[in-house]
Design a protein around this motif. Structure first.
Motif, PDB file in Angstrom:
ATOM      1  N   LEU A 169       0.855  -1.242  -0.077  1.00 54.27           N
ATOM      2  CA  LEU A 169       0.140   0.139  -0.165  1.00 54.27           C
ATOM      3  C   LEU A 169       0.796   1.182   0.071  1.00 54.27           C
ATOM      4  CD1 LEU A 169      -2.900  -1.133   2.310  1.00 54.27           C
ATOM      5  CD2 LEU A 169      -2.909  -0.989  -0.172  1.00 54.27           C
ATOM      6  N   TRP A 170       2.040   1.298   0.748  1.00 52.50           N
ATOM      7  CA  TRP A 170       2.897   2.375   0.784  1.00 52.50           C
ATOM      8  C   TRP A 170       3.470   2.560  -0.848  1.00 52.50           C
ATOM      9  CZ3 TRP A 170       5.040   0.037   5.854  1.00 52.50           C
ATOM     10  CH2 TRP A 170       4.292   0.483   6.822  1.00 52.50           C
ATOM     11  N   GLN A 171       3.872   1.649  -1.146  1.00 49.89           N
ATOM     12  CA  GLN A 171       4.535   1.693  -2.667  1.00 49.89           C
ATOM     13  C   GLN A 171       3.396   1.993  -3.549  1.00 49.89           C
ATOM     14  OE1 GLN A 171       6.391  -2.043  -3.821  1.00 49.89           O
ATOM     15  NE2 GLN A 171       6.316  -1.552  -5.818  1.00 49.89           N
ATOM     16  N   GLU A 172       2.140   1.381  -3.730  1.00 55.95           N
ATOM     17  CA  GLU A 172       1.351   1.864  -4.926  1.00 55.95           C
ATOM     18  C   GLU A 172       0.373   2.819  -4.287  1.00 55.95           C
ATOM     19  OE1 GLU A 172      -0.119  -1.398  -7.022  1.00 55.95           O
ATOM     20  OE2 GLU A 172       2.014  -2.391  -6.930  1.00 55.95           O
ATOM     21  N   GLY A 173       0.243   3.161  -3.193  1.00 51.20           N
ATOM     22  CA  GLY A 173      -0.720   4.330  -2.965  1.00 51.20           C
ATOM     23  C   GLY A 173      -2.185   3.883  -2.448  1.00 51.20           C
ATOM     24  N   GLU A 174      -2.561   2.912  -3.475  1.00 49.48           N
ATOM     25  CA  GLU A 174      -3.981   2.452  -2.914  1.00 49.48           C
ATOM     26  C   GLU A 174      -3.843   1.049  -3.767  1.00 49.48           C
ATOM     27  OE1 GLU A 174      -6.943   5.179  -4.022  1.00 49.48           O
ATOM     28  OE2 GLU A 174      -6.994   4.325  -5.989  1.00 49.48           O
ATOM     29  N   ALA A 175      -4.458   0.053  -3.412  1.00 49.47           N
ATOM     30  CA  ALA A 175      -4.596  -1.078  -4.127  1.00 49.47           C
ATOM     31  C   ALA A 175      -5.819  -2.017  -3.568  1.00 49.47           C
ATOM     32  CB  ALA A 175      -3.307  -2.069  -4.076  1.00 49.47           C
ATOM     33  N   THR A 176      -6.191  -2.997  -4.524  1.00 50.49           N
ATOM     34  CA  THR A 176      -7.358  -3.767  -4.266  1.00 50.49           C
ATOM     35  C   THR A 176      -6.752  -4.886  -3.591  1.00 50.49           C
ATOM     36  OG1 THR A 176      -7.150  -5.095  -6.280  1.00 50.49           O
ATOM     37  CG2 THR A 176      -8.644  -3.103  -6.149  1.00 50.49           C
ATOM     38  N   ALA A 227      -3.327   3.168   2.821  1.00 48.01           N
ATOM     39  CA  ALA A 227      -2.560   3.118   4.311  1.00 48.01           C
ATOM     40  C   ALA A 227      -3.108   4.441   4.953  1.00 48.01           C
ATOM     41  CB  ALA A 227      -1.290   3.201   4.209  1.00 48.01           C
ATOM     42  N   LEU A 228      -3.491   4.390   6.282  1.00 45.31           N
ATOM     43  CA  LEU A 228      -3.672   5.451   7.148  1.00 45.31           C
ATOM     44  C   LEU A 228      -2.502   5.836   7.891  1.00 45.31           C
ATOM     45  CD1 LEU A 228      -7.430   4.709   8.461  1.00 45.31           C
ATOM     46  CD2 LEU A 228      -6.672   6.372   6.722  1.00 45.31           C
TER      47      LEU A 228
END
Length: 126
Positions: A16-23, A68-69
């Motif tokens: 998530l940190w790498q991609e920003g957002e993901a399914t 990620a929050l």
């Protein structure tokens, strides 16, 4: 408040940190490059991370998209503090001594560590 994140949950957070957002499916695909993980396992771990307040999701069409929050630096700080408190009873010198005794430390790493300690010492004297 520190959020305790398990080893496999941390792998998900890194995606998530790498991609920003993901399914969940995308996270599973990325993780499968190292070690296959069932889609249901990824979903379960994401739900756990959501309960902990580490991730959130929004619905895009019929798919949940997670992000990620917490920042990676927050998770690192929390994990380091947890290790220091739980294993070394808060003793920073105990942790450092253990690492220096048990790990192969290159001369370059030793020089960097000396620099960090020297800079910290100078900062505390100000």
């Amino acid at each position: 408040m520190a959020i305790r994140i398990g080893a496999v949950q941390l792998k998900i957070m890194r995606v998530l940190w790498q991609e920003g957002e993901a399914t969940a499916r995308r996270i599973g695909e990325v993780l499968a490059k190292e070690e296959p993980m069932a889609h249901s396992t990824v979903q379960t771990l994401l739900r756990q991370l959501e309960v902990k307040g580490a991730v959130t999701h929004e619905r895009k069409e019929r798919t949940f998209v997670f992000r990620a929050l917490i920042k990676e630096s927050e998770a690192s700080r929390s994990a380091a503090q947890d290790l220091l408190d739980r294993v070394f009873r808060g003793s920073l010198s105990g942790l450092v001594a253990h690492l220096l005794d048990s790990e192969d430390v290159t001369p370059e790493e030793m020089q960097l560590l000396r620099k960090v300690v020297d800079e910290k010492s100078k900062g505390d004297q100000s």
